[in-house]
Design an enzyme around this catalytic site. Structure first.
Site, short mmCIF file in Angstrom:
data_model
loop_
_atom_site.label_atom_id
_atom_site.label_comp_id
_atom_site.label_asym_id
_atom_site.label_seq_id
_atom_site.Cartn_x
_atom_site.Cartn_y
_atom_site.Cartn_z
N GLU A 87 0.50 -0.71 -0.17
CA GLU A 87 -0.15 0.18 0.00
C GLU A 87 0.76 0.95 0.05
OE1 GLU A 87 -2.68 0.75 3.20
OE2 GLU A 87 -4.00 2.13 1.67
N CYS A 128 -6.57 0.71 2.65
CA CYS A 128 -7.34 1.92 2.81
C CYS A 128 -7.78 3.21 1.80
CB CYS A 128 -7.54 2.92 4.56
SG CYS A 128 -7.94 2.17 5.55
N ASN A 147 -12.42 -2.87 1.13
CA ASN A 147 -11.12 -3.28 1.48
C ASN A 147 -11.84 -3.97 2.87
OD1 ASN A 147 -7.97 -3.44 3.18
ND2 ASN A 147 -8.64 -1.41 3.99
N GLU A 148 -11.93 -2.71 4.33
CA GLU A 148 -12.27 -2.81 5.21
C GLU A 148 -13.36 -2.44 5.22
OE1 GLU A 148 -9.65 -1.20 8.44
OE2 GLU A 148 -8.18 -3.35 7.59
O1 AHR Z 1 -1.38 -1.31 6.45
C1 AHR Z 1 -2.73 -0.41 6.82
C2 AHR Z 1 -4.15 -0.10 7.15
O2 AHR Z 1 -4.33 -1.09 7.98
C3 AHR Z 1 -4.56 -0.21 5.32
O3 AHR Z 1 -4.70 0.51 5.19
C4 AHR Z 1 -6.00 -0.40 6.63
O4 AHR Z 1 -6.44 -1.69 5.58
C5 AHR Z 1 -5.51 -1.16 7.76
O5 AHR Z 1 -6.89 -0.39 8.32
#
Ligand code: AHR
Length: 659
Positions: A47, A242, A376-377
């Site tokens: 990321e 994220c 994602n989340e």
């Molecule tokens: O790894 C950092 C963040 O942690 C990521 O962007 C997210 O998916 C999680 O909350």
């Protein structure tokens, strides 16, 4: 009194000796070969957080190269007559600079670029400077002088490498020149002078090391890409995290903006610029120079299956509790089309629209994409609602593609318990679980997957790291507990098909989140102890699980197991048995490894042990001491069908036996 004390000491010693002498017997059943360890089992989560892409893996050294930051000269210092114009040759990046005569032969016009925390250059290395330029009046040729400069130099000259470029065309054209650096300087400045009375326009000003990973011009920093390859990853998830969702839909990662000529990939705000106000980075943007083509290419080059994750139409739910922040569920067509087009970009032949773009970019062969993540989340009833039409469309068009759904941001609890059955209902192939948890959690999760439904979707432990309580930084103890926890992933390889530590990268001057797997500054990088844990699992993953028990129970750090965690595999290709043991206790442990079920006359021929240990549990490797804690290998004495091993306190060990 004295006598009593002596007696107590003698008793304590005797108890201590008994404890030390007590041998645990681990029985490994060699005939009960279990699940296949998926080639995708251990891998990478990438990321663009902590300056992982621009300023990190992506080797571009110029910040704001296209003048598209909202403050168009951010990262630049201009002097003399410099104006920002907006009718440039790249419609998605229209801004450029015009350099005009300063008005006096002793005055100067030009620009300095500060790079990302400076521009790191190494002695004798070459750097390719390139620029799109033109002479707007089209008459006599113009000239620029390009310099690498040490602004803090006490020498006569600030510049230590110089080159000139004649700009000879009224039409926009790419010019380039290679500069060789005679010095190492982690914080140089790129300086450009207008070196002629003629006005010159400049756009997409770029500086790359010539020596990038695999030599790609739009390339990656070699030490960092090599660190990824050295993990022997089986899966490569990108672009986040994220960042996939965005702070709002406008800032979500839009893969279509990240492909095609780099000059025309539009800038995106990086949400990690401001996600944590206490670690604020106003110059953090995504150039998309490291885009989906480059991600696929890197996956291929490091031998990992690509796993792109796309927005499901929900903006980050942490930051957007209001429903109107998201795409209305009935209007997801564009997002669904993005997913379908991505599969075409990766796998379609050159007669398809997106397959042609991939071919035009230099990769006519398909990338052979097998997995895609949607969301994602995400959480709540809206997530399954959003996911469902994606699943339907992808299944219809690409029935072989495996779909990864999400179990939300929590490792357990209400949302998690709601989403797993929903993922099962939607027939997601894998479910992404995230856990950034403290020591106590990792110590209690050795058996996490032992009771999972074997008929449900497979598990992708997609983001995890031990975040020490009050110690939220890289340190040995956290890595040891990750190693302990991972024995449970391995033992359950029938349902755990992927696992990726997160986050992957962090610049020491630009981090928002820690711990991280690999740290770096502009010229150096360091692999954390957690990196070595991942590497040991990746290198010694074996091909199939073997049952390993102590007193007929799996070794999961449970009550009465003295802080031991263990798993075993066979590597059928290499003819090896491999046993991983984490001793999370403060005492040395003696273990008898018994390989049960071997043929009577069969015998182990050799053994070795690779250990990770540190007397200081709070310590990790650093840029100044990158090898403070690294795996140490030694030979093992083997018996015909077993071995007796001693494992020191707080140690992770991998025992490898040749057959
Ligand atoms: O790894 C950092 C963040 O942690 C990521 O962007 C997210 O998916 C999680 O909350």
């Amino acid at each position: 009194m004295m006598k009593t004390k002596r007696l107590l000491t003698t008793m304590a010693l005797a108890v201590g000796m008994t404890l030390q002498a007590q041998t645990h017997e681990f029985v490994i059943q060699t005939k009960k070969v279990g699940a296949e360890i998926q080639p995708t089992m251990y891998g990478l989560f990438f990321e663009d957080i902590n300056y992982a892409a621009d300023g990190g893996l992506y080797a571009e050294l110029v910040k704001n190269r296209s003048f598209e930051f909202p403050q168009h000269l951010m990262g630049w210092k201009s002097f003399g007559k410099v104006t920002v114009k907006d009718d440039g040759p790249f419609e998605r990046n229209p801004h450029y600079v015009r350099l005009a005569y300063a008005g006096h032969p002793h005055k100067q016009t030009g620009l300095d670029n500060e790079g990302f925390f400076g521009i790191g250059v190494s002695r004798d290395a070459e750097y390719r400077f390139s620029v799109w330029a033109r002479i707007p009046d089209g008459k006599e040729a113009g000239k620029i002088r390009v310099e690498l400069v040490d602004t803090k130099s006490m020498g006569e000259q600030q510049a230590f490498a110089t080159a000139t470029l004649d700009i000879d065309s009224k039409e926009w054209k790419k010019y380039q020149v290679v500069l060789k650096s005679p010095v190492t300087n982690p914080k140089a400045v790129l300086r450009i002078f207008l070196a002629s009375p003629q006005t010159v326009d400049l756009e997409h000003i770029s500086l790359f090391p010539v020596d990038t990973w695999k030599g790609h011009e739009n390339g990656l920093r070699k030490d960092l890409a090599q660190a990824l390859a050295d993990l022997k990853p089986g899966i490569f998830r990108f672009p986040g995290g994220c960042i996939v969702e965005g702070t709002d839909l406008a800032t979500r990662y839009n893969w279509k903006n990240s492909v095609g000529p780099v000059e025309n990939r539009p800038l995106n705000e990086n949400r990690w610029q401001y996600t944590f106000a206490h670690r604020f980075y106003p110059d953090y943007y995504q150039s998309y120079g490291l885009g989906f083509y480059e991600f696929f290419q890197l996956s291929e080059e490091i031998g990992a299956e690509p796993l792109p994750v796309l927005s499901c139409g929900l903006a980050c739910q942490f930051q957007n509790p209001n429903a109107d922040a998201h795409v209305p569920v009935g209007q997801l067509q564009d997002y669904i089309q993005d997913a379908l087009d991505l599969i075409e970009f990766a796998n379609g032949d050159a007669t398809t629209t997106w397959g042609k773009l991939r071919a035009d970019m230099g990769h006519p062969a398909p990338f052979n994409l097998k997995f895609i993540g949607i969301g994602n989340e995400q959480w709540g009833s809206e997530y399954p609602e959003y996911l469902e039409p994606f699943v339907k469309a992808i299944r219809e068009a690409y029935p072989d593609i495996k779909i990864v759904g999400s179990s939300g941001p929590d490792s357990e609890g209400k949302q998690f318990d709601y989403l797993w059955p929903e993922m099962k209902r939607l027939k997601a192939d894998l479910v992404d679980e995230h856990f950034y948890r403290p020591e106590s959690w990792f110590l209690s999760q050795g058996a996490r997957y032992d009771g999972y439904d074997r008929k449900g979707p497979k598990v992708f432990a997609g983001e995890y790291a031990c975040h020490g309580k009050g110690k939220k930084w890289n340190h040995f103890h956290a890595s040891l507990l990750e190693a302990a926890f991972m024995t449970g992933l391995e033992r359950n390889a029938d349902i755990v098909h992927m696992a990726t530590y997160a986050p992957l990268f962090a610049h020491v001057e630009g981090w928002q989140w820690r711990p991280d797997l690999i740290w770096y500054d502009n010229l150096r990088s360091v692999r954390s102890v957690s990196y070595y844990v991942q590497q040991l699992y990746g290198l010694y993953k074996g091909t199939h699980v073997l049952p390993l028990t102590m007193d007929k129970r799996a070794v999961t750090g449970a009550e009465g197991q003295d802080g031991l965690f263990a798993s075993a595999v066979v590597d059928k290709d290499k003819n090896q048995y491999i046993v991983k043991v984490a001793n999370t206790s403060d005492k040395a442990q003696s273990i008898q490894l018994t390989f049960d079920g071997m043929k009577k006359k069969a015998a182990l021929t050799a053994g070795r042990c690779i250990k990770l240990a540190s007397p200081d549990l709070d310590k990790d490797n650093s840029l100044d001491a990158p090898s403070a804690i690294v795996p140490q290998e030694s030979a093992l004495t083997v018996e015909a069908q077993g071995a007796r091993v001693e494992i020191e306190p707080n140690t992770f060990a991998v025992y490898i036996f040749e057959l």
